[in-house]
Scaffold this active site. Sequence first.
Site, PDB file in Angstrom:
ATOM      1  N   CYS A 114     -10.043   0.184  -5.315  1.00  0.00           N
ATOM      2  CA  CYS A 114      -9.941  -0.802  -4.225  1.00  0.00           C
ATOM      3  C   CYS A 114     -10.301  -0.203  -2.865  1.00  0.00           C
ATOM      4  O   CYS A 114     -10.715  -0.912  -1.953  1.00  0.00           O
ATOM      5  CB  CYS A 114      -8.525  -1.360  -4.141  1.00  0.00           C
ATOM      6  SG  CYS A 114      -7.958  -2.099  -5.667  1.00  0.00           S
ATOM      7  N   HIS A 253      -6.398  -5.032   2.810  1.00  0.00           N
ATOM      8  CA  HIS A 253      -6.714  -5.204   1.383  1.00  0.00           C
ATOM      9  C   HIS A 253      -5.890  -6.363   0.836  1.00  0.00           C
ATOM     10  O   HIS A 253      -4.690  -6.474   1.114  1.00  0.00           O
ATOM     11  CB  HIS A 253      -6.359  -3.910   0.641  1.00  0.00           C
ATOM     12  CG  HIS A 253      -6.557  -3.995  -0.838  1.00  0.00           C
ATOM     13  ND1 HIS A 253      -7.704  -4.489  -1.413  1.00  0.00           N
ATOM     14  CD2 HIS A 253      -5.746  -3.652  -1.874  1.00  0.00           C
ATOM     15  CE1 HIS A 253      -7.603  -4.437  -2.727  1.00  0.00           C
ATOM     16  NE2 HIS A 253      -6.413  -3.943  -3.032  1.00  0.00           N
ATOM     17  N   ASN A 283      -7.512 -10.505  -6.047  1.00  0.00           N
ATOM     18  CA  ASN A 283      -7.818  -9.119  -5.698  1.00  0.00           C
ATOM     19  C   ASN A 283      -9.198  -8.763  -6.257  1.00  0.00           C
ATOM     20  O   ASN A 283      -9.367  -8.666  -7.465  1.00  0.00           O
ATOM     21  CB  ASN A 283      -6.733  -8.210  -6.291  1.00  0.00           C
ATOM     22  CG  ASN A 283      -6.934  -6.751  -5.936  1.00  0.00           C
ATOM     23  OD1 ASN A 283      -7.973  -6.364  -5.433  1.00  0.00           O
ATOM     24  ND2 ASN A 283      -5.929  -5.940  -6.228  1.00  0.00           N
TER      25      ASN A 283
HETATM   26  N1  ACO Z   1       3.505 -15.472 -15.159  1.00  0.00           N
HETATM   27  C1  ACO Z   1       4.807 -15.665 -15.393  1.00  0.00           C
HETATM   28  N2  ACO Z   1       5.688 -14.656 -15.514  1.00  0.00           N
HETATM   29  C2  ACO Z   1       5.228 -13.404 -15.388  1.00  0.00           C
HETATM   30  C3  ACO Z   1       3.873 -13.131 -15.144  1.00  0.00           C
HETATM   31  C4  ACO Z   1       2.996 -14.221 -15.044  1.00  0.00           C
HETATM   32  N3  ACO Z   1       1.689 -14.068 -14.794  1.00  0.00           N
HETATM   33  N4  ACO Z   1       3.717 -11.797 -15.050  1.00  0.00           N
HETATM   34  C5  ACO Z   1       4.929 -11.240 -15.229  1.00  0.00           C
HETATM   35  N5  ACO Z   1       5.846 -12.214 -15.444  1.00  0.00           N
HETATM   36  C6  ACO Z   1       7.278 -12.076 -15.674  1.00  0.00           C
HETATM   37  C7  ACO Z   1       7.641 -10.713 -16.210  1.00  0.00           C
HETATM   38  O1  ACO Z   1       7.448 -10.661 -17.614  1.00  0.00           O
HETATM   39  C8  ACO Z   1       9.101 -10.624 -15.825  1.00  0.00           C
HETATM   40  O2  ACO Z   1       9.865 -11.351 -16.764  1.00  0.00           O
HETATM   41  P1  ACO Z   1      11.304 -10.827 -17.252  1.00  0.00           P
HETATM   42  O3  ACO Z   1      12.138 -10.796 -15.987  1.00  0.00           O
HETATM   43  O4  ACO Z   1      11.712 -11.852 -18.233  1.00  0.00           O
HETATM   44  O5  ACO Z   1      11.037  -9.483 -17.819  1.00  0.00           O
HETATM   45  C9  ACO Z   1       9.166 -11.362 -14.492  1.00  0.00           C
HETATM   46  O6  ACO Z   1       7.971 -12.165 -14.436  1.00  0.00           O
HETATM   47  C10 ACO Z   1       9.202 -10.465 -13.283  1.00  0.00           C
HETATM   48  O7  ACO Z   1       8.240  -9.445 -13.455  1.00  0.00           O
HETATM   49  P2  ACO Z   1       7.981  -8.348 -12.365  1.00  0.00           P
HETATM   50  O8  ACO Z   1       6.925  -7.424 -12.869  1.00  0.00           O
HETATM   51  O9  ACO Z   1       9.283  -7.759 -11.924  1.00  0.00           O
HETATM   52  O10 ACO Z   1       7.415  -9.246 -11.173  1.00  0.00           O
HETATM   53  P3  ACO Z   1       7.028  -8.798  -9.712  1.00  0.00           P
HETATM   54  O11 ACO Z   1       7.778  -9.608  -8.751  1.00  0.00           O
HETATM   55  O12 ACO Z   1       7.051  -7.317  -9.565  1.00  0.00           O
HETATM   56  O13 ACO Z   1       5.527  -9.277  -9.628  1.00  0.00           O
HETATM   57  C11 ACO Z   1       3.330  -8.309  -9.667  1.00  0.00           C
HETATM   58  C12 ACO Z   1       4.547  -8.697 -10.492  1.00  0.00           C
HETATM   59  C13 ACO Z   1       2.753  -9.580  -9.054  1.00  0.00           C
HETATM   60  C14 ACO Z   1       2.310  -7.678 -10.571  1.00  0.00           C
HETATM   61  C15 ACO Z   1       3.801  -7.338  -8.565  1.00  0.00           C
HETATM   62  O14 ACO Z   1       4.534  -6.283  -9.112  1.00  0.00           O
HETATM   63  C16 ACO Z   1       2.664  -6.780  -7.794  1.00  0.00           C
HETATM   64  O15 ACO Z   1       1.922  -7.476  -7.146  1.00  0.00           O
HETATM   65  N6  ACO Z   1       2.544  -5.445  -7.757  1.00  0.00           N
HETATM   66  C17 ACO Z   1       1.564  -4.779  -6.951  1.00  0.00           C
HETATM   67  C18 ACO Z   1       0.460  -4.371  -7.755  1.00  0.00           C
HETATM   68  C19 ACO Z   1      -0.829  -4.971  -7.343  1.00  0.00           C
HETATM   69  O16 ACO Z   1      -0.972  -5.750  -6.464  1.00  0.00           O
HETATM   70  N7  ACO Z   1      -1.818  -4.533  -8.068  1.00  0.00           N
HETATM   71  C20 ACO Z   1      -3.124  -4.954  -7.836  1.00  0.00           C
HETATM   72  C21 ACO Z   1      -3.996  -3.791  -7.916  1.00  0.00           C
HETATM   73  S1  ACO Z   1      -3.471  -2.566  -6.875  1.00  0.00           S
HETATM   74  C22 ACO Z   1      -4.313  -2.698  -5.585  1.00  0.00           C
HETATM   75  O17 ACO Z   1      -5.192  -3.469  -5.453  1.00  0.00           O
HETATM   76  C23 ACO Z   1      -3.882  -1.909  -4.670  1.00  0.00           C
END
Ligand code: ACO
Length: 326
Positions: A114, A253, A283
Amino acid sequence: MAIRSVILGVGASAPERIVTNYDLEKLMDTSHDWIIQRTGISERRMVDEGGKWSDFVVPGCLMAMERAGVKAEELDMVIAGTMTADMMMPSGGCTIQSLIGAKNAVAFSLSAACSGFIYGLTVADRFIRTEPDMKILVIGADLISQRLDWEDRSTAILFGDGGGAAVLTGREGERGILSTRMYSDGDLWDLLYVSGGGTLDPAFNEASIKPHAIKMKGNELFKVAVKSMGQACLNALEEAGVKAEDIDLVVPHQANLRIINKVISRLGLDMEKVIINVDKYGNTSAGTIPLALNDAYEAGRIKEGDLVLMPVFGGGLTWGATLLRW
Ligand code: ACO
């Protein structure tokens, strides 16, 4: 008076096909509401089957060159920040050099996930400081949709395809890049990676997408992203002797709206100063900042003399920030 690297023109482009959260609901156990609440993403662009990276990268480059008033043969260097070029070899930089006819340039790719566009700006800035007449095309663009595991709902909903470019040269005066910083920590590689296709896990005879899809530890990455991007911003501001409150526009970003909110609140800034288009594109990896910069330019949100801060974060892990006066 100091010579600085000035952006003469910016451009961006993305595939036409729009994939909404409602489309994703049909493919996996997810919902529009969950995706919006957790990420701020409403839709993203994706290439059609058989589409390739250069298809949407070339129009963004030509737009940037036209706005800069720079012809292809005047370019001295093409730097492509990408991890998803058309081929493993030649580099994406050389592919674009050929397609746009930049026959007098030296072209190469730069792999920083990224962070590719901000790394590219930083490298271009270093060249321009020593050779101010150079005209450099910096590209940030990725085609991530072919790298998604549709059985992994926590990553598949985040990404899209798109990107853009900027043309830079050296100019005397107050405008241009004031500070640009890049950082990495290879120890944290396993928070975000693609193993397939490298020499560890070659692609030969692979029938499955799994090794080639993005793998991510979202929760851990979220925390590192907020901390690193916030610190990169503070370092860039300190180096330039600029206070956060003097920033006119932040073009961050676009990975997740919640990450952006936290970085901006750490800087003590108002969200009105921030360009957000993660809702439209998701993203796009190295593509997010040029796409957002182009949106800001086309909406008339950047005026000459504005202080613009562009923080980034990505796989590697890599991160950084560029501060410039437009
Ligand atoms: N739809 C519905 N539910 C979902 C989904 C989905 N697409 N994805 C995960 N869940 C569920 C999980 O299974 C979990 O369920 P559980 O509680 O029963 O186990 C629940 O939602 C919560 O999951 P978390 O992983 O804790 O959710 P979080 O609030 O952390 O959001 C996310 C997840 C959006 C991926 C977040 O962690 C994030 O954005 N992280 C940053 C990483 C990022 O942005 N990466 C992109 C690339 S990095 C970069 O560009 C820099």
